[in-house]
Design a protein around this motif. Structure first.
Motif, PDB file in Angstrom:
ATOM      1  N   LEU A 126      12.744 -12.965 -15.728  1.00  0.00           N
ATOM      2  CA  LEU A 126      12.453 -11.536 -15.671  1.00  0.00           C
ATOM      3  C   LEU A 126      11.624 -11.095 -16.882  1.00  0.00           C
ATOM      4  CD1 LEU A 126      15.866 -10.138 -14.397  1.00  0.00           C
ATOM      5  CD2 LEU A 126      13.700 -10.134 -13.144  1.00  0.00           C
ATOM      6  N   GLN A 127      11.915 -11.690 -18.027  1.00  0.00           N
ATOM      7  CA  GLN A 127      11.131 -11.389 -19.227  1.00  0.00           C
ATOM      8  C   GLN A 127       9.678 -11.813 -19.039  1.00  0.00           C
ATOM      9  OE1 GLN A 127      12.316 -13.557 -22.773  1.00  0.00           O
ATOM     10  NE2 GLN A 127      11.628 -11.905 -24.102  1.00  0.00           N
ATOM     11  N   THR A 128       9.482 -12.971 -18.421  1.00  0.00           N
ATOM     12  CA  THR A 128       8.125 -13.443 -18.137  1.00  0.00           C
ATOM     13  C   THR A 128       7.404 -12.504 -17.180  1.00  0.00           C
ATOM     14  OG1 THR A 128       8.744 -15.770 -18.477  1.00  0.00           O
ATOM     15  CG2 THR A 128       6.778 -15.340 -17.138  1.00  0.00           C
ATOM     16  N   LEU A 129       8.095 -12.087 -16.118  1.00  0.00           N
ATOM     17  CA  LEU A 129       7.487 -11.201 -15.120  1.00  0.00           C
ATOM     18  C   LEU A 129       7.203  -9.818 -15.699  1.00  0.00           C
ATOM     19  CD1 LEU A 129       9.641 -12.232 -12.022  1.00  0.00           C
ATOM     20  CD2 LEU A 129       7.288 -12.926 -12.548  1.00  0.00           C
ATOM     21  N   ARG A 130       8.072  -9.364 -16.593  1.00  0.00           N
ATOM     22  CA  ARG A 130       7.811  -8.083 -17.267  1.00  0.00           C
ATOM     23  C   ARG A 130       6.601  -8.202 -18.181  1.00  0.00           C
ATOM     24  NH1 ARG A 130      13.602  -7.853 -17.892  1.00  0.00           N
ATOM     25  NH2 ARG A 130      13.358  -8.708 -19.988  1.00  0.00           N
ATOM     26  N   GLY A 131       6.510  -9.320 -18.880  1.00  0.00           N
ATOM     27  CA  GLY A 131       5.385  -9.531 -19.784  1.00  0.00           C
ATOM     28  C   GLY A 131       4.052  -9.578 -19.066  1.00  0.00           C
ATOM     29  N   LEU A 132       4.067 -10.005 -17.817  1.00  0.00           N
ATOM     30  CA  LEU A 132       2.845 -10.052 -17.013  1.00  0.00           C
ATOM     31  C   LEU A 132       2.538  -8.698 -16.368  1.00  0.00           C
ATOM     32  CD1 LEU A 132       3.448 -13.488 -15.264  1.00  0.00           C
ATOM     33  CD2 LEU A 132       1.719 -13.003 -17.008  1.00  0.00           C
ATOM     34  N   GLY A 133       3.427  -7.737 -16.574  1.00  0.00           N
ATOM     35  CA  GLY A 133       3.220  -6.409 -15.989  1.00  0.00           C
ATOM     36  C   GLY A 133       3.522  -6.338 -14.502  1.00  0.00           C
ATOM     37  N   LEU A 134       4.228  -7.336 -13.982  1.00  0.00           N
ATOM     38  CA  LEU A 134       4.495  -7.373 -12.546  1.00  0.00           C
ATOM     39  C   LEU A 134       5.703  -6.536 -12.161  1.00  0.00           C
ATOM     40  CD1 LEU A 134       3.900 -11.184 -11.898  1.00  0.00           C
ATOM     41  CD2 LEU A 134       2.307  -9.293 -11.523  1.00  0.00           C
ATOM     42  N   VAL A 135       6.692  -6.501 -13.046  1.00  0.00           N
ATOM     43  CA  VAL A 135       7.921  -5.764 -12.741  1.00  0.00           C
ATOM     44  C   VAL A 135       8.413  -5.043 -13.991  1.00  0.00           C
ATOM     45  CG1 VAL A 135       8.610  -7.502 -11.023  1.00  0.00           C
ATOM     46  CG2 VAL A 135       9.517  -7.629 -13.351  1.00  0.00           C
ATOM     47  N   SER A 136       9.286  -4.091 -13.780  1.00  0.00           N
ATOM     48  CA  SER A 136      10.075  -3.505 -14.868  1.00  0.00           C
ATOM     49  C   SER A 136      11.514  -3.460 -14.396  1.00  0.00           C
ATOM     50  CB  SER A 136       9.576  -2.106 -15.232  1.00  0.00           C
ATOM     51  OG  SER A 136       9.632  -1.225 -14.124  1.00  0.00           O
ATOM     52  N   THR A 137      12.454  -3.514 -15.337  1.00  0.00           N
ATOM     53  CA  THR A 137      13.866  -3.580 -14.969  1.00  0.00           C
ATOM     54  C   THR A 137      14.675  -2.575 -15.777  1.00  0.00           C
ATOM     55  OG1 THR A 137      14.355  -5.291 -16.621  1.00  0.00           O
ATOM     56  CG2 THR A 137      13.661  -6.034 -14.439  1.00  0.00           C
ATOM     57  N   ASP A 138      15.767  -2.180 -15.191  1.00  0.00           N
ATOM     58  CA  ASP A 138      16.763  -1.359 -15.851  1.00  0.00           C
ATOM     59  C   ASP A 138      18.110  -1.872 -15.362  1.00  0.00           C
ATOM     60  OD1 ASP A 138      17.992   0.566 -17.336  1.00  0.00           O
ATOM     61  OD2 ASP A 138      16.901   2.268 -16.501  1.00  0.00           O
ATOM     62  N   THR A 196      11.750  -2.482 -10.422  1.00  0.00           N
ATOM     63  CA  THR A 196      10.549  -1.884  -9.854  1.00  0.00           C
ATOM     64  C   THR A 196       9.431  -2.908  -9.900  1.00  0.00           C
ATOM     65  OG1 THR A 196      11.182   0.341 -10.587  1.00  0.00           O
ATOM     66  CG2 THR A 196       8.868  -0.003 -10.016  1.00  0.00           C
ATOM     67  N   VAL A 197       8.823  -3.162  -8.756  1.00  0.00           N
ATOM     68  CA  VAL A 197       7.712  -4.115  -8.665  1.00  0.00           C
ATOM     69  C   VAL A 197       6.418  -3.319  -8.723  1.00  0.00           C
ATOM     70  CG1 VAL A 197       6.559  -5.831  -7.222  1.00  0.00           C
ATOM     71  CG2 VAL A 197       9.064  -5.784  -7.357  1.00  0.00           C
ATOM     72  N   HIS A 198       5.601  -3.573  -9.756  1.00  0.00           N
ATOM     73  CA  HIS A 198       4.364  -2.827  -9.957  1.00  0.00           C
ATOM     74  C   HIS A 198       3.169  -3.500  -9.285  1.00  0.00           C
ATOM     75  CE1 HIS A 198       6.534  -0.322 -12.771  1.00  0.00           C
ATOM     76  NE2 HIS A 198       6.920  -1.400 -13.422  1.00  0.00           N
ATOM     77  N   ASP A 199       3.251  -4.804  -9.091  1.00  0.00           N
ATOM     78  CA  ASP A 199       2.140  -5.555  -8.483  1.00  0.00           C
ATOM     79  C   ASP A 199       2.725  -6.555  -7.501  1.00  0.00           C
ATOM     80  OD1 ASP A 199      -0.037  -7.079  -7.794  1.00  0.00           O
ATOM     81  OD2 ASP A 199      -0.644  -7.551  -9.856  1.00  0.00           O
ATOM     82  N   LEU A 200       2.885  -6.127  -6.249  1.00  0.00           N
ATOM     83  CA  LEU A 200       3.532  -6.973  -5.248  1.00  0.00           C
ATOM     84  C   LEU A 200       2.723  -8.232  -4.958  1.00  0.00           C
ATOM     85  CD1 LEU A 200       5.879  -7.343  -3.294  1.00  0.00           C
ATOM     86  CD2 LEU A 200       4.617  -5.979  -1.605  1.00  0.00           C
ATOM     87  N   GLU A 201       1.407  -8.095  -4.813  1.00  0.00           N
ATOM     88  CA  GLU A 201       0.574  -9.267  -4.521  1.00  0.00           C
ATOM     89  C   GLU A 201       0.584 -10.245  -5.693  1.00  0.00           C
ATOM     90  OE1 GLU A 201      -0.679 -10.046  -1.596  1.00  0.00           O
ATOM     91  OE2 GLU A 201       0.373  -8.232  -0.933  1.00  0.00           O
ATOM     92  N   GLY A 202       0.552  -9.695  -6.904  1.00  0.00           N
ATOM     93  CA  GLY A 202       0.624 -10.561  -8.084  1.00  0.00           C
ATOM     94  C   GLY A 202       1.953 -11.290  -8.156  1.00  0.00           C
ATOM     95  N   LEU A 203       3.034 -10.607  -7.772  1.00  0.00           N
ATOM     96  CA  LEU A 203       4.356 -11.238  -7.778  1.00  0.00           C
ATOM     97  C   LEU A 203       4.417 -12.356  -6.750  1.00  0.00           C
ATOM     98  CD1 LEU A 203       7.155 -10.982  -9.119  1.00  0.00           C
ATOM     99  CD2 LEU A 203       7.810  -9.480  -7.238  1.00  0.00           C
ATOM    100  N   LYS A 204       3.823 -12.145  -5.593  1.00  0.00           N
ATOM    101  CA  LYS A 204       3.817 -13.196  -4.563  1.00  0.00           C
ATOM    102  C   LYS A 204       3.128 -14.454  -5.067  1.00  0.00           C
ATOM    103  CE  LYS A 204       3.901 -10.130  -0.528  1.00  0.00           C
ATOM    104  NZ  LYS A 204       3.157  -9.636   0.660  1.00  0.00           N
ATOM    105  N   GLN A 205       2.109 -14.310  -5.896  1.00  0.00           N
ATOM    106  CA  GLN A 205       1.376 -15.457  -6.399  1.00  0.00           C
ATOM    107  C   GLN A 205       2.211 -16.312  -7.346  1.00  0.00           C
ATOM    108  OE1 GLN A 205      -1.621 -16.434  -5.300  1.00  0.00           O
ATOM    109  NE2 GLN A 205      -1.447 -14.715  -3.873  1.00  0.00           N
ATOM    110  N   ARG A 206       3.308 -15.743  -7.840  1.00  0.00           N
ATOM    111  CA  ARG A 206       4.157 -16.507  -8.770  1.00  0.00           C
ATOM    112  C   ARG A 206       5.024 -17.535  -8.066  1.00  0.00           C
ATOM    113  NH1 ARG A 206       1.746 -16.371 -13.180  1.00  0.00           N
ATOM    114  NH2 ARG A 206       3.592 -17.420 -14.006  1.00  0.00           N
ATOM    115  N   TYR A 207       5.169 -17.429  -6.730  1.00  0.00           N
ATOM    116  CA  TYR A 207       5.972 -18.430  -6.032  1.00  0.00           C
ATOM    117  C   TYR A 207       5.237 -19.128  -4.909  1.00  0.00           C
ATOM    118  CZ  TYR A 207       6.930 -15.245  -2.064  1.00  0.00           C
ATOM    119  OH  TYR A 207       6.818 -14.439  -0.976  1.00  0.00           O
ATOM    120  N   LEU A 208       4.035 -18.706  -4.583  1.00  0.00           N
ATOM    121  CA  LEU A 208       3.279 -19.368  -3.521  1.00  0.00           C
ATOM    122  C   LEU A 208       2.789 -20.738  -3.966  1.00  0.00           C
ATOM    123  CD1 LEU A 208       1.229 -16.355  -2.100  1.00  0.00           C
ATOM    124  CD2 LEU A 208       3.291 -17.402  -1.153  1.00  0.00           C
TER     125      LEU A 208
END
Length: 226
Positions: free
Chosen positions: A197-209, A214-226
């Motif tokens: 989650l820290q990695t994904l936050r650092g890439l600006g893809l998500v934020s957490t509470d 909250t997913v800010h870049d859905l397509e970018g997030l998909k690329q992390r597991y494709l």
């Protein structure tokens, strides 16, 4: 019966014909559970099926070591407990409310009779079960081939599609899930999920509470597991 603000997911009850929905509703009774209560327990006999009307629940399995493994989450419109009713074996998993839940409870004998009488209902039931088996197979492959970041990204994308709400800031995941539960669902340690989650936050893809994603870049997030 889709939850307010839900994403692309459509529950079993939403997919079946209106006549089949009416047949189930007319024979079922409405039941309620509070947060944390068990709707079903692993090892119990399949005496009824449930159709979720409101609220969400988690499906879990208890290992021999006593560790709870999260298999999935269910929301409004989803069918619960049909496998034990169909094959006559004890329930293979437990279901626990993660928020207040209402569900239609249909006795096993009535459900089997409706399925036998309605070709459209039996077809939808078969399709629903096949979809779940396909999802299970996909996750087995994913767990063996992906690292923690990829698995966490995959679960976040799935939650957006099933429980996400589009906002100007991104897709807010409307599911109260903790990092411990996310770790159990991804088959990774809590520490590995926290780093992912820290990695994904650092890439600006998500934020957490707390229990919020909250997913800010859905397509970018998909690329992390494709």
């Amino acid at each position: 019966m889709t939850a307010p603000g839900a994403g692309l997911s459509v529950g079993f009850f939403d997919e079946i014909d209106p006549a089949d929905r009416e047949a189930i509703s007319s024979r079922a009774r409405l039941r309620r559970w509070s947060t944390g209560e068990a709707l079903m327990r692993e090892g119990q006999a399949g005496t009824e099926v449930l159709v979720l009307v409101s609220g969400r629940a988690k499906v879990t399995y208890l290992t021999k070591e006593g560790r709870e493994v999260i298999l999935d989450f269910r929301g409004p419109g989803d069918l619960l407990g049909e496998m034990a009713v169909v094959d006559g074996n004890p329930r293979s998993s437990s279901v626990q409310a993660i928020e207040p839940v209402e569900a239609l409870a249909l006795p096993a004998a009535d459900f089997r009779a409706l399925v036998a009488q309605s070709p459209t209902l039996s077809t939808r039931l078969l399709q629903n079960m096949i979809r779940r088996f396909r999802d299970s197979d996909r996750k087995v492959v994913e767990f063996g081939a992906s690292h923690a970041v990829g698995r966490v990204a995959a679960r976040l994308v799935e939650m957006v599609e099933r429980f996400g709400t589009a906002t100007p800031a991104g897709h807010v995941i409307d599911l109260p899930i903790s990092q411990d539960e996310l770790a159990s669902w991804t088959g990774a340690s809590r520490e590995a999920v926290a780093k992912a989650l820290q990695t994904l936050r650092g890439l600006g893809l998500v934020s957490t509470d707390r229990r919020s994603y909250t997913v800010h870049d859905l397509e970018g997030l998909k690329q992390r597991y494709l």
